[in-house]
Design a protein around this motif. Structure first.
Motif, PDB file in Angstrom:
ATOM      1  N   GLU A 263       0.809  -1.224   0.000  1.00  0.00           N
ATOM      2  CA  GLU A 263       0.000   0.000   0.000  1.00  0.00           C
ATOM      3  C   GLU A 263       0.838   1.268   0.000  1.00  0.00           C
ATOM      4  O   GLU A 263       0.349   2.336  -0.364  1.00  0.00           O
ATOM      5  N   SER A 264       2.110   1.149   0.340  1.00  0.00           N
ATOM      6  CA  SER A 264       2.994   2.326   0.321  1.00  0.00           C
ATOM      7  C   SER A 264       3.364   2.741  -1.100  1.00  0.00           C
ATOM      8  O   SER A 264       3.872   3.835  -1.324  1.00  0.00           O
ATOM      9  N   LYS A 265       3.175   1.822  -2.048  1.00  0.00           N
ATOM     10  CA  LYS A 265       3.526   1.998  -3.458  1.00  0.00           C
ATOM     11  C   LYS A 265       5.024   1.839  -3.729  1.00  0.00           C
ATOM     12  O   LYS A 265       5.470   1.997  -4.858  1.00  0.00           O
ATOM     13  N   GLU A 266       5.810   1.569  -2.664  1.00  0.00           N
ATOM     14  CA  GLU A 266       7.202   1.200  -2.918  1.00  0.00           C
ATOM     15  C   GLU A 266       7.235  -0.211  -3.490  1.00  0.00           C
ATOM     16  O   GLU A 266       6.428  -1.071  -3.100  1.00  0.00           O
ATOM     17  N   ALA A 267       8.175  -0.454  -4.402  1.00  0.00           N
ATOM     18  CA  ALA A 267       8.210  -1.744  -5.094  1.00  0.00           C
ATOM     19  C   ALA A 267       9.643  -2.227  -5.277  1.00  0.00           C
ATOM     20  O   ALA A 267      10.586  -1.431  -5.331  1.00  0.00           O
ATOM     21  N   ILE A 268       9.780  -3.542  -5.375  1.00  0.00           N
ATOM     22  CA  ILE A 268      11.043  -4.147  -5.765  1.00  0.00           C
ATOM     23  C   ILE A 268      10.794  -5.010  -6.999  1.00  0.00           C
ATOM     24  O   ILE A 268       9.693  -5.537  -7.184  1.00  0.00           O
ATOM     25  N   ILE A 269      11.801  -5.100  -7.839  1.00  0.00           N
ATOM     26  CA  ILE A 269      11.731  -5.930  -9.038  1.00  0.00           C
ATOM     27  C   ILE A 269      12.675  -7.106  -8.869  1.00  0.00           C
ATOM     28  O   ILE A 269      13.841  -6.922  -8.492  1.00  0.00           O
ATOM     29  N   LEU A 270      12.174  -8.301  -9.148  1.00  0.00           N
ATOM     30  CA  LEU A 270      12.981  -9.510  -9.029  1.00  0.00           C
ATOM     31  C   LEU A 270      13.106 -10.203 -10.374  1.00  0.00           C
ATOM     32  O   LEU A 270      12.110 -10.427 -11.064  1.00  0.00           O
ATOM     33  N   ASP A 271      14.337 -10.504 -10.739  1.00  0.00           N
ATOM     34  CA  ASP A 271      14.651 -11.306 -11.927  1.00  0.00           C
ATOM     35  C   ASP A 271      14.040 -10.753 -13.219  1.00  0.00           C
ATOM     36  O   ASP A 271      13.238 -11.424 -13.881  1.00  0.00           O
ATOM     37  N   PRO A 272      14.429  -9.540 -13.602  1.00  0.00           N
ATOM     38  CA  PRO A 272      13.862  -8.966 -14.830  1.00  0.00           C
ATOM     39  C   PRO A 272      14.378  -9.678 -16.081  1.00  0.00           C
ATOM     40  O   PRO A 272      15.516  -9.493 -16.494  1.00  0.00           O
ATOM     41  N   GLY A 273      13.520 -10.483 -16.675  1.00  0.00           N
ATOM     42  CA  GLY A 273      13.908 -11.230 -17.866  1.00  0.00           C
ATOM     43  C   GLY A 273      13.616 -10.492 -19.159  1.00  0.00           C
ATOM     44  O   GLY A 273      13.580 -11.114 -20.219  1.00  0.00           O
ATOM     45  N   CYS A 274      13.391  -9.188 -19.077  1.00  0.00           N
ATOM     46  CA  CYS A 274      12.995  -8.428 -20.269  1.00  0.00           C
ATOM     47  C   CYS A 274      14.217  -8.116 -21.139  1.00  0.00           C
ATOM     48  O   CYS A 274      15.177  -7.494 -20.697  1.00  0.00           O
ATOM     49  N   TYR A 275      14.148  -8.552 -22.406  1.00  0.00           N
ATOM     50  CA  TYR A 275      15.224  -8.326 -23.365  1.00  0.00           C
ATOM     51  C   TYR A 275      14.720  -7.499 -24.545  1.00  0.00           C
ATOM     52  O   TYR A 275      15.322  -6.498 -24.919  1.00  0.00           O
ATOM     53  N   GLU A 276      13.595  -7.902 -25.122  1.00  0.00           N
ATOM     54  CA  GLU A 276      13.010  -7.155 -26.223  1.00  0.00           C
ATOM     55  C   GLU A 276      12.340  -5.877 -25.701  1.00  0.00           C
ATOM     56  O   GLU A 276      11.907  -5.814 -24.547  1.00  0.00           O
TER      57      GLU A 276
END
Length: 203
Positions: free
Chosen positions: A10-23
């Motif tokens: 609910e704080s809107k803080e976020a973490i990203i795990l294992d970004p597999g984005c290449y394209e």
């Protein structure tokens, strides 16, 4: 076919795990989700550093100005990606270095949330999973899948070590804990304890 996770509260803080984005389309899908939900990305984490889990590291670091955190035992795994990426046809892979390292027992904090770090080698030397048992969450990377386990034929992999990690770290969590793996759909600790053909506990 790799799962990237965006965790937020609910704080809107976020973490990203294992970004597999290449394209570019994959990068756009990720950033559109973050922007449409009004999230503030505060950290980037790799459960482990095989190529399919680190494609987007450089992009995320530049886009959001965040640190990359991994386990120190996987630093060599991360650095090796730039060597073999072209052989797999990924000529545009952008290397990046880790900024911080976590260890067993450390915690990842964002907003009002806390995740515990468990060291789970076997698929990769520095593999970790992130757990919040109160919310029945385990971000499991490539350790345990629905009816399967992570492969151990890659450099640094070891079958016996992986099974030990599953039995001693994941199967000691509550049966209701949902495992969000690096590939495929979710499962639960309880289900895999009794039915996984590779690592179920004998009765």
């Amino acid at each position: 076919m790799e799962n990237t996770y965006v965790l937020y509260d609910e704080s809107k803080e976020a973490i990203i795990l294992d970004p597999g984005c290449y394209e570019q389309a994959e990068k756009d899908e990720l950033t559109d989700f973050i922007e449409s939900n009004g999230l503030k990305v505060v950290r980037l984490i790799n459960t482990h550093c095989h190529i399919d889990h680190v494609f987007g590291n450089s992009f995320i670091k530049k886009k959001y100005g965040v640190s990359l955190v991994i386990h120190r035992e996987d630093e060599a795994t991360l650095r090796s990606v730039e060597v073999y990426a072209p052989a797999y046809g990924f000529q545009s892979f952008e290397k990046t270095e880790a900024d911080e390292f976590y260890e067993e027992g450390d915690q990842v904090k964002f907003g009002n949330s806390v995740l515990d770090i468990l060291f789970t080698p076997g698929h990769a030397p520095g593999h970790v999973v992130l757990v919040n048992e109160e919310q029945n969450i385990c971000i499991g990377g490539d350790v345990l899948f629905d009816g399967s386990i992570g492969r151990t034929d890659l450099p640094g992999g070891d079958f016996d070590t992986l099974i030990k990690s599953i039995h001693e770290k994941i199967f000691t969590l509550g049966d209701e804990v949902v495992v969000y793996p690096g590939h495929g759909g979710t499962t639960t600790v309880g289900k895999e304890k009794v039915s996984n053909p590779f690592c179920a506990l004998s009765k």
